[in-house]
Design a protein around this motif. Structure first.
Motif, PDB file in Angstrom:
ATOM      1  N   ASP A  40       0.837  -1.204   0.000  1.00 48.88           N
ATOM      2  CA  ASP A  40       0.000   0.000   0.000  1.00 48.88           C
ATOM      3  C   ASP A  40       0.869   1.250   0.000  1.00 48.88           C
ATOM      4  O   ASP A  40       1.616   1.490   0.945  1.00 48.88           O
ATOM      5  CB  ASP A  40      -0.898   0.010   1.247  1.00 48.88           C
ATOM      6  CG  ASP A  40      -1.825  -1.195   1.313  1.00 48.88           C
ATOM      7  OD1 ASP A  40      -2.507  -1.450   0.315  1.00 48.88           O
ATOM      8  OD2 ASP A  40      -1.859  -1.866   2.355  1.00 48.88           O
TER       9      ASP A  40
ATOM     10  N   LYS B  27     -15.014  -0.756   8.326  1.00 50.66           N
ATOM     11  CA  LYS B  27     -13.928  -0.107   7.563  1.00 50.66           C
ATOM     12  C   LYS B  27     -13.486  -0.990   6.409  1.00 50.66           C
ATOM     13  O   LYS B  27     -13.293  -0.523   5.285  1.00 50.66           O
ATOM     14  CB  LYS B  27     -12.742   0.203   8.493  1.00 50.66           C
ATOM     15  CG  LYS B  27     -11.582   0.914   7.801  1.00 50.66           C
ATOM     16  CD  LYS B  27     -10.540  -0.041   7.255  1.00 50.66           C
ATOM     17  CE  LYS B  27      -9.443   0.666   6.475  1.00 50.66           C
ATOM     18  NZ  LYS B  27      -8.378  -0.262   6.039  1.00 50.66           N
ATOM     19  N   ASN B  28     -13.328  -2.283   6.680  1.00 52.39           N
ATOM     20  CA  ASN B  28     -12.822  -3.170   5.632  1.00 52.39           C
ATOM     21  C   ASN B  28     -13.824  -3.323   4.484  1.00 52.39           C
ATOM     22  O   ASN B  28     -13.434  -3.448   3.324  1.00 52.39           O
ATOM     23  CB  ASN B  28     -12.470  -4.544   6.220  1.00 52.39           C
ATOM     24  CG  ASN B  28     -11.627  -5.368   5.267  1.00 52.39           C
ATOM     25  OD1 ASN B  28     -10.651  -4.875   4.707  1.00 52.39           O
ATOM     26  ND2 ASN B  28     -12.009  -6.614   5.037  1.00 52.39           N
TER      27      ASN B  28
ATOM     28  N   SER C 251      -4.774   0.062  14.021  1.00 51.16           N
ATOM     29  CA  SER C 251      -5.222   1.346  13.472  1.00 51.16           C
ATOM     30  C   SER C 251      -6.497   1.796  14.177  1.00 51.16           C
ATOM     31  O   SER C 251      -6.622   2.956  14.588  1.00 51.16           O
ATOM     32  CB  SER C 251      -5.491   1.231  11.970  1.00 51.16           C
ATOM     33  OG  SER C 251      -4.336   0.813  11.284  1.00 51.16           O
TER      34      SER C 251
ATOM     35  N   LYS D 133      -0.164   4.179   8.773  1.00 46.23           N
ATOM     36  CA  LYS D 133       0.436   3.480   7.628  1.00 46.23           C
ATOM     37  C   LYS D 133       1.315   2.333   8.114  1.00 46.23           C
ATOM     38  O   LYS D 133       2.153   2.523   8.996  1.00 46.23           O
ATOM     39  CB  LYS D 133       1.267   4.441   6.782  1.00 46.23           C
ATOM     40  CG  LYS D 133       0.412   5.409   5.962  1.00 46.23           C
ATOM     41  CD  LYS D 133       1.285   6.225   5.021  1.00 46.23           C
ATOM     42  CE  LYS D 133       0.450   7.172   4.178  1.00 46.23           C
ATOM     43  NZ  LYS D 133       1.311   8.057   3.374  1.00 46.23           N
TER      44      LYS D 133
ATOM     45  N   HIS E 200      -7.064   3.370   2.090  1.00 49.85           N
ATOM     46  CA  HIS E 200      -7.108   3.127   3.547  1.00 49.85           C
ATOM     47  C   HIS E 200      -7.473   4.432   4.252  1.00 49.85           C
ATOM     48  O   HIS E 200      -8.310   4.448   5.158  1.00 49.85           O
ATOM     49  CB  HIS E 200      -5.744   2.638   4.057  1.00 49.85           C
ATOM     50  CG  HIS E 200      -5.473   1.184   3.806  1.00 49.85           C
ATOM     51  ND1 HIS E 200      -6.202   0.170   4.402  1.00 49.85           N
ATOM     52  CD2 HIS E 200      -4.530   0.564   3.052  1.00 49.85           C
ATOM     53  CE1 HIS E 200      -5.724  -1.011   4.020  1.00 49.85           C
ATOM     54  NE2 HIS E 200      -4.713  -0.799   3.196  1.00 49.85           N
TER      55      HIS E 200
ATOM     56  N   ALA F 247       1.324  -5.687   5.592  1.00 50.06           N
ATOM     57  CA  ALA F 247       0.504  -6.020   6.762  1.00 50.06           C
ATOM     58  C   ALA F 247      -0.949  -6.272   6.376  1.00 50.06           C
ATOM     59  O   ALA F 247      -1.773  -6.618   7.218  1.00 50.06           O
ATOM     60  CB  ALA F 247       0.579  -4.884   7.772  1.00 50.06           C
TER      61      ALA F 247
ATOM     62  N   TRP G  16     -10.821   4.782   6.532  1.00 48.33           N
ATOM     63  CA  TRP G  16     -10.730   5.145   7.951  1.00 48.33           C
ATOM     64  C   TRP G  16     -11.374   6.503   8.182  1.00 48.33           C
ATOM     65  O   TRP G  16     -12.021   6.727   9.222  1.00 48.33           O
ATOM     66  CB  TRP G  16      -9.272   5.192   8.425  1.00 48.33           C
ATOM     67  CG  TRP G  16      -8.629   3.868   8.677  1.00 48.33           C
ATOM     68  CD1 TRP G  16      -7.446   3.424   8.159  1.00 48.33           C
ATOM     69  CD2 TRP G  16      -9.100   2.819   9.546  1.00 48.33           C
ATOM     70  NE1 TRP G  16      -7.155   2.167   8.639  1.00 48.33           N
ATOM     71  CE2 TRP G  16      -8.156   1.779   9.489  1.00 48.33           C
ATOM     72  CE3 TRP G  16     -10.231   2.667  10.354  1.00 48.33           C
ATOM     73  CZ2 TRP G  16      -8.305   0.592  10.212  1.00 48.33           C
ATOM     74  CZ3 TRP G  16     -10.383   1.484  11.076  1.00 48.33           C
ATOM     75  CH2 TRP G  16      -9.434   0.465  10.996  1.00 48.33           C
TER      76      TRP G  16
ATOM     77  N   LYS H  17      -4.326  -7.896   4.924  1.00 45.94           N
ATOM     78  CA  LYS H  17      -4.956  -9.182   4.616  1.00 45.94           C
ATOM     79  C   LYS H  17      -5.589  -9.150   3.230  1.00 45.94           C
ATOM     80  O   LYS H  17      -6.049 -10.174   2.728  1.00 45.94           O
ATOM     81  CB  LYS H  17      -6.003  -9.514   5.681  1.00 45.94           C
ATOM     82  CG  LYS H  17      -5.347  -9.802   7.022  1.00 45.94           C
ATOM     83  CD  LYS H  17      -6.335 -10.130   8.117  1.00 45.94           C
ATOM     84  CE  LYS H  17      -5.548 -10.458   9.386  1.00 45.94           C
ATOM     85  NZ  LYS H  17      -6.363 -10.351  10.593  1.00 45.94           N
ATOM     86  N   ASN H  18      -5.629  -7.979   2.616  1.00 46.55           N
ATOM     87  CA  ASN H  18      -6.159  -7.843   1.257  1.00 46.55           C
ATOM     88  C   ASN H  18      -5.055  -7.882   0.195  1.00 46.55           C
ATOM     89  O   ASN H  18      -5.321  -7.671  -0.988  1.00 46.55           O
ATOM     90  CB  ASN H  18      -6.917  -6.513   1.138  1.00 46.55           C
ATOM     91  CG  ASN H  18      -8.183  -6.483   1.996  1.00 46.55           C
ATOM     92  OD1 ASN H  18      -9.117  -7.249   1.742  1.00 46.55           O
ATOM     93  ND2 ASN H  18      -8.206  -5.647   3.021  1.00 46.55           N
TER      94      ASN H  18
ATOM     95  N   ILE I  95       0.579  -0.295   9.798  1.00 41.96           N
ATOM     96  CA  ILE I  95       0.153  -1.071  10.974  1.00 41.96           C
ATOM     97  C   ILE I  95      -1.188  -1.749  10.713  1.00 41.96           C
ATOM     98  O   ILE I  95      -1.946  -1.364   9.825  1.00 41.96           O
ATOM     99  CB  ILE I  95       0.130  -0.218  12.263  1.00 41.96           C
ATOM    100  CG1 ILE I  95      -0.952   0.844  12.212  1.00 41.96           C
ATOM    101  CG2 ILE I  95       1.495   0.421  12.528  1.00 41.96           C
ATOM    102  CD1 ILE I  95      -1.161   1.530  13.555  1.00 41.96           C
ATOM    103  N   SER I  96      -1.476  -2.763  11.505  1.00 43.66           N
ATOM    104  CA  SER I  96      -2.631  -3.623  11.223  1.00 43.66           C
ATOM    105  C   SER I  96      -3.955  -2.893  11.391  1.00 43.66           C
ATOM    106  O   SER I  96      -4.028  -1.809  11.972  1.00 43.66           O
ATOM    107  CB  SER I  96      -2.616  -4.833  12.156  1.00 43.66           C
ATOM    108  OG  SER I  96      -2.954  -4.412  13.462  1.00 43.66           O
ATOM    109  N   ARG I  97      -4.985  -3.533  10.890  1.00 44.76           N
ATOM    110  CA  ARG I  97      -6.341  -2.973  10.962  1.00 44.76           C
ATOM    111  C   ARG I  97      -6.752  -2.741  12.424  1.00 44.76           C
ATOM    112  O   ARG I  97      -7.268  -1.685  12.769  1.00 44.76           O
ATOM    113  CB  ARG I  97      -7.313  -3.947  10.283  1.00 44.76           C
ATOM    114  CG  ARG I  97      -8.635  -3.347   9.877  1.00 44.76           C
ATOM    115  CD  ARG I  97      -9.524  -4.404   9.227  1.00 44.76           C
ATOM    116  NE  ARG I  97      -8.857  -5.092   8.131  1.00 44.76           N
ATOM    117  CZ  ARG I  97      -9.245  -6.248   7.617  1.00 44.76           C
ATOM    118  NH1 ARG I  97     -10.323  -6.869   8.094  1.00 44.76           N
ATOM    119  NH2 ARG I  97      -8.579  -6.813   6.627  1.00 44.76           N
TER     120      ARG I  97
HETATM  121  C1  G6P Z   1      -0.993  -1.932   5.405  1.00 42.27           C
HETATM  122  C2  G6P Z   1      -1.467  -0.496   5.350  1.00 42.27           C
HETATM  123  C3  G6P Z   1      -2.274  -0.144   6.566  1.00 42.27           C
HETATM  124  C4  G6P Z   1      -3.370  -1.173   6.807  1.00 42.27           C
HETATM  125  C5  G6P Z   1      -2.756  -2.569   6.960  1.00 42.27           C
HETATM  126  C6  G6P Z   1      -3.796  -3.651   7.157  1.00 42.27           C
HETATM  127  O1  G6P Z   1       0.027  -2.011   6.333  1.00 42.27           O
HETATM  128  O2  G6P Z   1      -0.372   0.382   5.239  1.00 42.27           O
HETATM  129  O3  G6P Z   1      -2.833   1.133   6.376  1.00 42.27           O
HETATM  130  O4  G6P Z   1      -4.111  -0.866   7.958  1.00 42.27           O
HETATM  131  O5  G6P Z   1      -2.022  -2.848   5.779  1.00 42.27           O
HETATM  132  O6  G6P Z   1      -4.557  -3.779   5.992  1.00 42.27           O
HETATM  133  P1  G6P Z   1      -5.909  -4.598   5.870  1.00 42.27           P
HETATM  134  O7  G6P Z   1      -6.188  -4.592   4.395  1.00 42.27           O
HETATM  135  O8  G6P Z   1      -5.622  -5.992   6.389  1.00 42.27           O
HETATM  136  O9  G6P Z   1      -6.927  -3.910   6.685  1.00 42.27           O
END
Ligand code: G6P
Ligand code: MG
Length: 219
Positions: free
Chosen positions: A9, A76-77, A50, A43, A19, A115, A23, A117-118, A45-47
């Motif tokens: 990302d 959010k996702n 965040s 940026k 993202h 980080a 958010w 999952k997408n 860090i995990s969902r």
């Molecule tokens: C990356 C992005 C983050 C995001 C994280 C988790 O590290 O920089 O902004 O929160 O991935 O992404 P996800 O798609 O699993 O929510």
């Protein structure tokens, strides 16, 4: 220089912006102030982390149960996945596809250390999956960025030493992770956002195998 380990990302495609937007929508619904400067901290860090930071900013850390937090994270996702569903190969950031092709031709290892999952879905949408020798399974990572684990796992998956790797990141937490892993760190952004990086480029258009080798061997 035996491998290049990429963040996704904000490095391979501009999903960092999505993202931010997703958010931002959630924060607005919860009446929590949200801006680009604060977003820098999210940026890499995990969902769930965040979400914790956003709720803390709104003094709402104690307002939600685990179940409530899961629902907010899912909200959010869902919005984020709506935004990324329209990605096409045209959304690969400038210079990235050419760099991946150059690395592949030169038999330099290529790994993804995201980080998200997408991540696998996004690589598919961008038609870039075939370039990656390894996509680190984030669900198996115990410590997220700024911990170096995800970059060290990428190097281990490729069978190369960290000192022979370059990591490319757009997040402060990511630069810390790369340096903690003992790798050469390339930051995409402004020097103030990329503290600790060995080199900083303003945009991915500046990246090429030649320039990476020049800086890596000069160091
Ligand atoms: C990356 C992005 C983050 C995001 C994280 C988790 O590290 O920089 O902004 O929160 O991935 O992404 P996800 O798609 O699993 O929510
Ligand atoms: Mg990033």
């Amino acid at each position: 220089m035996k491998a290049v380990i990429f963040d996704l990302d904000g490095v391979i495609t501009d999903t960092a912006e999505y993202h931010f937007q997703a958010w931002g929508s959630l924060a607005a619904a919860l009446d929590i102030p949200f801006d680009r400067e604060f977003n820098e901290q999210l940026k890499g860090i995990s969902r769930t982390e965040s979400l914790d930071k956003i709720l803390a900013r709104g003094n709402l850390s104690d307002a939600y149960s685990d179940e409530g937090r899961r629902e907010l994270a899912t909200q959010k996702n869902t919005e984020y996945q709506r935004l990324i569903s329209a990605l096409t190969p045209a959304d690969v950031l400038p210079g990235i596809k050419a760099l991946l092709a150059e690395l592949q031709d030169a038999r330099i290892g290529i790994a993804l250390a995201s980080a998200s999952k997408n991540a696998a879905f996004i690589l598919e949408r961008l038609e870039l999956t075939r370039y990656f020798d390894s996509v680190v399974d984030v669900t198996a990572i115990r410590h997220g960025k700024p911990d170096p684990e995800i970059f060290l796992t990428g190097a281990a998956n490729l069978g190369v030493q960290p000192a022979d790797c370059i990591g490319i990141e757009d997040a402060q937490a990511g630069i810390q992770a790369i340096k903690g892993a003992g790798m050469f760190a390339v930051g995409v952004g402004t020097p103030s956002q990329m503290q600790g990086a060995d080199i900083v480029v303003a945009t991915t258009a500046e990246l090429s195998l030649r320039m990476l080798e020049d800086y890596f061997f000069r160091d």
